[in-house]
Design a protein around this motif. Structure first.
Motif, PDB file in Angstrom:
ATOM      1  N   VAL A 171      41.359  35.696  38.496  1.00 55.75           N
ATOM      2  CA  VAL A 171      39.936  35.530  38.172  1.00 55.75           C
ATOM      3  C   VAL A 171      39.690  34.128  37.617  1.00 55.75           C
ATOM      4  O   VAL A 171      38.731  33.451  38.018  1.00 55.75           O
ATOM      5  CB  VAL A 171      39.465  36.614  37.169  1.00 55.75           C
ATOM      6  N   ARG A 172      40.551  33.701  36.727  1.00 60.43           N
ATOM      7  CA  ARG A 172      40.396  32.367  36.137  1.00 60.43           C
ATOM      8  C   ARG A 172      40.496  31.276  37.211  1.00 60.43           C
ATOM      9  O   ARG A 172      39.688  30.348  37.247  1.00 60.43           O
ATOM     10  CB  ARG A 172      41.460  32.154  35.079  1.00 60.43           C
ATOM     11  N   THR A 173      41.464  31.405  38.090  1.00 58.08           N
ATOM     12  CA  THR A 173      41.629  30.426  39.177  1.00 58.08           C
ATOM     13  C   THR A 173      40.403  30.447  40.083  1.00 58.08           C
ATOM     14  O   THR A 173      39.885  29.395  40.479  1.00 58.08           O
ATOM     15  CB  THR A 173      42.904  30.745  39.983  1.00 58.08           C
ATOM     16  N   ASN A 185      30.978  34.520  43.103  1.00 51.84           N
ATOM     17  CA  ASN A 185      30.490  35.805  43.571  1.00 51.84           C
ATOM     18  C   ASN A 185      30.821  36.837  42.496  1.00 51.84           C
ATOM     19  O   ASN A 185      31.990  37.150  42.249  1.00 51.84           O
ATOM     20  CB  ASN A 185      31.183  36.148  44.898  1.00 51.84           C
ATOM     21  N   LYS A 186      29.760  37.350  41.845  1.00 44.91           N
ATOM     22  CA  LYS A 186      29.993  38.325  40.775  1.00 44.91           C
ATOM     23  C   LYS A 186      30.711  39.566  41.278  1.00 44.91           C
ATOM     24  O   LYS A 186      31.476  40.195  40.543  1.00 44.91           O
ATOM     25  CB  LYS A 186      28.669  38.729  40.113  1.00 44.91           C
ATOM     26  N   GLY A 187      30.523  39.914  42.511  1.00 42.53           N
ATOM     27  CA  GLY A 187      31.189  41.081  43.088  1.00 42.53           C
ATOM     28  C   GLY A 187      32.704  40.934  43.087  1.00 42.53           C
ATOM     29  O   GLY A 187      33.438  41.882  42.782  1.00 42.53           O
ATOM     30  N   ILE A 188      33.185  39.727  43.434  1.00 36.77           N
ATOM     31  CA  ILE A 188      34.631  39.470  43.442  1.00 36.77           C
ATOM     32  C   ILE A 188      35.179  39.543  42.013  1.00 36.77           C
ATOM     33  O   ILE A 188      36.211  40.170  41.764  1.00 36.77           O
ATOM     34  CB  ILE A 188      34.937  38.102  44.094  1.00 36.77           C
ATOM     35  N   VAL A 189      34.472  38.927  41.077  1.00 36.51           N
ATOM     36  CA  VAL A 189      34.912  38.956  39.680  1.00 36.51           C
ATOM     37  C   VAL A 189      34.914  40.386  39.159  1.00 36.51           C
ATOM     38  O   VAL A 189      35.876  40.826  38.518  1.00 36.51           O
ATOM     39  CB  VAL A 189      34.029  38.030  38.800  1.00 36.51           C
TER      40      VAL A 189
END
Length: 112
Positions: A82-84, A93-97
């Motif tokens: 997530v950090r990368t 993309n908030k969905g990916i996070v």
């Protein structure tokens, strides 16, 4: 080993539980010796059970710690991803996070 003075003035050498039982049998009665022997065996069995239980409890605790460590390592990897992603993405993309964070939450929840 201990040198014991009996009431009749005789010295006996006691080196083991068996020696105690034999002295009791010779100088008191065989019935009392049998009773003492049974009690000694019970105590020995309880001691062995306690030692085995302690070893088993320690093994279970160690496995639990190892499992928790693996989970924490997995969660750490997810958070690093997530950090990368946040550092490198031009658009986040908030969905990916959310997907990655939910994965981390699932990992932690399953461990607890």
């Amino acid at each position: 080993m201990e040198n014991i003075l009996l009431n009749n003035g005789q010295n006996v050498l006691i080196g083991s539980n068996r020696d105690i039982v034999e002295v009791i049998g010779e100088h008191c009665s065989y019935e009392l010796a049998s009773l003492v022997s049974d009690k000694i065996n019970d105590i020995d069995a309880e001691k062995l059970y306690a030692e085995e239980r302690a070893a088993t409890d320690a093994d279970n605790y160690l496995r639990s710690l190892e499992s928790a460590q693996r989970t924490m390592d997995d969660v750490w990897d997810i958070l690093e991803e997530v950090r990368t992603y946040i550092d490198e993405a031009k658009r986040i993309n908030k969905g990916i996070v959310n997907q990655k964070l939910n994965e981390a939450i699932r990992q932690l929840t399953s461990e607890l």
